[in-house]
Design a protein around this motif. Structure first.
Motif, mmCIF file in Angstrom:
data_model
loop_
_atom_site.group_PDB
_atom_site.id
_atom_site.type_symbol
_atom_site.label_atom_id
_atom_site.label_comp_id
_atom_site.label_asym_id
_atom_site.label_seq_id
_atom_site.Cartn_x
_atom_site.Cartn_y
_atom_site.Cartn_z
ATOM 1 N N ILE A 31 0.838 -1.203 0.000
ATOM 2 C CA ILE A 31 0.000 0.000 0.000
ATOM 3 C C ILE A 31 0.870 1.250 0.000
ATOM 4 C CG2 ILE A 31 -1.609 1.331 1.421
ATOM 5 C CD1 ILE A 31 -2.850 -1.372 2.243
ATOM 6 N N LEU A 32 1.946 1.231 0.754
ATOM 7 C CA LEU A 32 2.855 2.373 0.808
ATOM 8 C C LEU A 32 3.487 2.645 -0.549
ATOM 9 C CD1 LEU A 32 4.218 4.440 2.713
ATOM 10 C CD2 LEU A 32 6.039 2.770 3.018
ATOM 11 N N VAL A 33 3.879 1.615 -1.256
ATOM 12 C CA VAL A 33 4.480 1.783 -2.580
ATOM 13 C C VAL A 33 3.452 2.293 -3.583
ATOM 14 C CG1 VAL A 33 5.483 0.512 -4.513
ATOM 15 C CG2 VAL A 33 6.325 0.125 -2.208
ATOM 16 N N VAL A 34 2.246 1.771 -3.535
ATOM 17 C CA VAL A 34 1.207 2.208 -4.475
ATOM 18 C C VAL A 34 0.831 3.664 -4.235
ATOM 19 C CG1 VAL A 34 -1.215 1.883 -5.093
ATOM 20 C CG2 VAL A 34 0.284 -0.089 -4.908
ATOM 21 N N ILE A 35 0.643 4.037 -2.991
ATOM 22 C CA ILE A 35 0.271 5.419 -2.673
ATOM 23 C C ILE A 35 1.431 6.366 -2.964
ATOM 24 C CG2 ILE A 35 -0.289 6.985 -0.776
ATOM 25 C CD1 ILE A 35 -1.964 4.749 0.419
ATOM 26 N N GLY A 36 2.626 5.958 -2.613
ATOM 27 C CA GLY A 36 3.782 6.827 -2.787
ATOM 28 C C GLY A 36 4.271 6.935 -4.215
ATOM 29 N N GLY A 37 3.856 6.052 -5.078
ATOM 30 C CA GLY A 37 4.332 6.053 -6.458
ATOM 31 C C GLY A 37 3.821 7.208 -7.283
ATOM 32 N N GLY A 38 2.622 7.666 -7.035
ATOM 33 C CA GLY A 38 2.051 8.711 -7.864
ATOM 34 C C GLY A 38 1.740 9.986 -7.135
ATOM 35 N N SER A 39 2.291 10.170 -5.963
ATOM 36 C CA SER A 39 1.940 11.361 -5.202
ATOM 37 C C SER A 39 3.155 12.257 -5.006
ATOM 38 C CB SER A 39 1.367 10.967 -3.845
ATOM 39 O OG SER A 39 2.375 10.427 -3.038
ATOM 40 N N ALA A 40 2.927 13.388 -4.372
ATOM 41 C CA ALA A 40 4.017 14.307 -4.069
ATOM 42 C C ALA A 40 4.923 13.779 -2.979
ATOM 43 C CB ALA A 40 3.436 15.651 -3.667
ATOM 44 N N ALA A 41 4.475 12.773 -2.261
ATOM 45 C CA ALA A 41 5.282 12.186 -1.180
ATOM 46 C C ALA A 41 6.223 11.111 -1.675
ATOM 47 C CB ALA A 41 4.356 11.616 -0.120
ATOM 48 N N ALA A 42 6.284 10.892 -2.982
ATOM 49 C CA ALA A 42 7.131 9.821 -3.535
ATOM 50 C C ALA A 42 8.593 9.930 -3.119
ATOM 51 C CB ALA A 42 6.991 9.785 -5.050
ATOM 52 N N PRO A 43 9.226 11.099 -3.170
ATOM 53 C CA PRO A 43 10.637 11.150 -2.733
ATOM 54 C C PRO A 43 10.828 10.740 -1.290
ATOM 55 C CG PRO A 43 10.052 13.149 -3.914
ATOM 56 C CD PRO A 43 8.788 12.375 -3.702
ATOM 57 N N PHE A 44 9.857 11.019 -0.425
ATOM 58 C CA PHE A 44 9.977 10.656 0.970
ATOM 59 C C PHE A 44 9.761 9.151 1.178
ATOM 60 C CE2 PHE A 44 8.457 15.057 0.884
ATOM 61 C CZ PHE A 44 9.575 15.663 1.423
ATOM 62 N N VAL A 45 8.889 8.561 0.385
ATOM 63 C CA VAL A 45 8.631 7.129 0.490
ATOM 64 C C VAL A 45 9.847 6.337 0.010
ATOM 65 C CG1 VAL A 45 7.214 5.234 -0.380
ATOM 66 C CG2 VAL A 45 6.145 7.368 0.330
ATOM 67 N N TYR A 46 10.472 6.787 -1.081
ATOM 68 C CA TYR A 46 11.588 6.052 -1.648
ATOM 69 C C TYR A 46 12.840 6.151 -0.787
ATOM 70 C CZ TYR A 46 8.776 5.151 -5.718
ATOM 71 O OH TYR A 46 7.788 4.731 -6.553
ATOM 72 N N THR A 47 12.909 7.146 0.087
ATOM 73 C CA THR A 47 14.061 7.196 0.996
ATOM 74 C C THR A 47 13.982 6.101 2.054
ATOM 75 O OG1 THR A 47 12.965 8.814 2.402
ATOM 76 C CG2 THR A 47 14.392 9.665 0.679
ATOM 77 N N LEU A 48 12.782 5.567 2.288
ATOM 78 C CA LEU A 48 12.635 4.463 3.247
ATOM 79 C C LEU A 48 13.228 3.181 2.704
ATOM 80 C CD1 LEU A 48 8.965 5.058 4.415
ATOM 81 C CD2 LEU A 48 11.049 5.641 5.648
ATOM 82 N N PHE A 49 13.267 3.043 1.395
ATOM 83 C CA PHE A 49 13.787 1.830 0.787
ATOM 84 C C PHE A 49 15.175 2.065 0.282
ATOM 85 C CE2 PHE A 49 9.159 1.659 0.271
ATOM 86 C CZ PHE A 49 8.916 0.516 0.994
#
Length: 49
Positions: A31-49
Motif C-alpha cells: 500500500i505504501l508503494v502504491v500510494i507513494g508512487g504517484g503522489s508528491a510524497a514519492a521522494p519521501f517514500v523512496y528514501t525508506l527503501f
C-alpha cells in the motif's frame, strides 16, 4: 476480497498464526508503494527503501 477471506480461513484452519504478521507487513509495504508512487510524497517514500 475473496483472496483475503480464503487466506483467513487457511490461517484459522491450519493454525498458521505466525504467517499473519508477515502478511500484514507485506500488505502495508504494498500500500505504501502504491500510494507513494504517484503522489508528491514519492521522494519521501523512496528514501525508506
Amino acid at each position: 476480497m475473496e483472496f483475503l477471506s480464503d487466506l483467513w480461513l487457511f490461517l484459522r484452519e491450519r493454525k498458521k498464526w505466525w504467517l499473519l504478521p508477515i502478511v500484514i507487513v507485506l500488505l502495508l509495504v504494498g500500500i505504501l508503494v502504491v500510494i507513494g508512487g504517484g503522489s508528491a510524497a514519492a521522494p519521501f517514500v523512496y528514501t525508506l527503501f
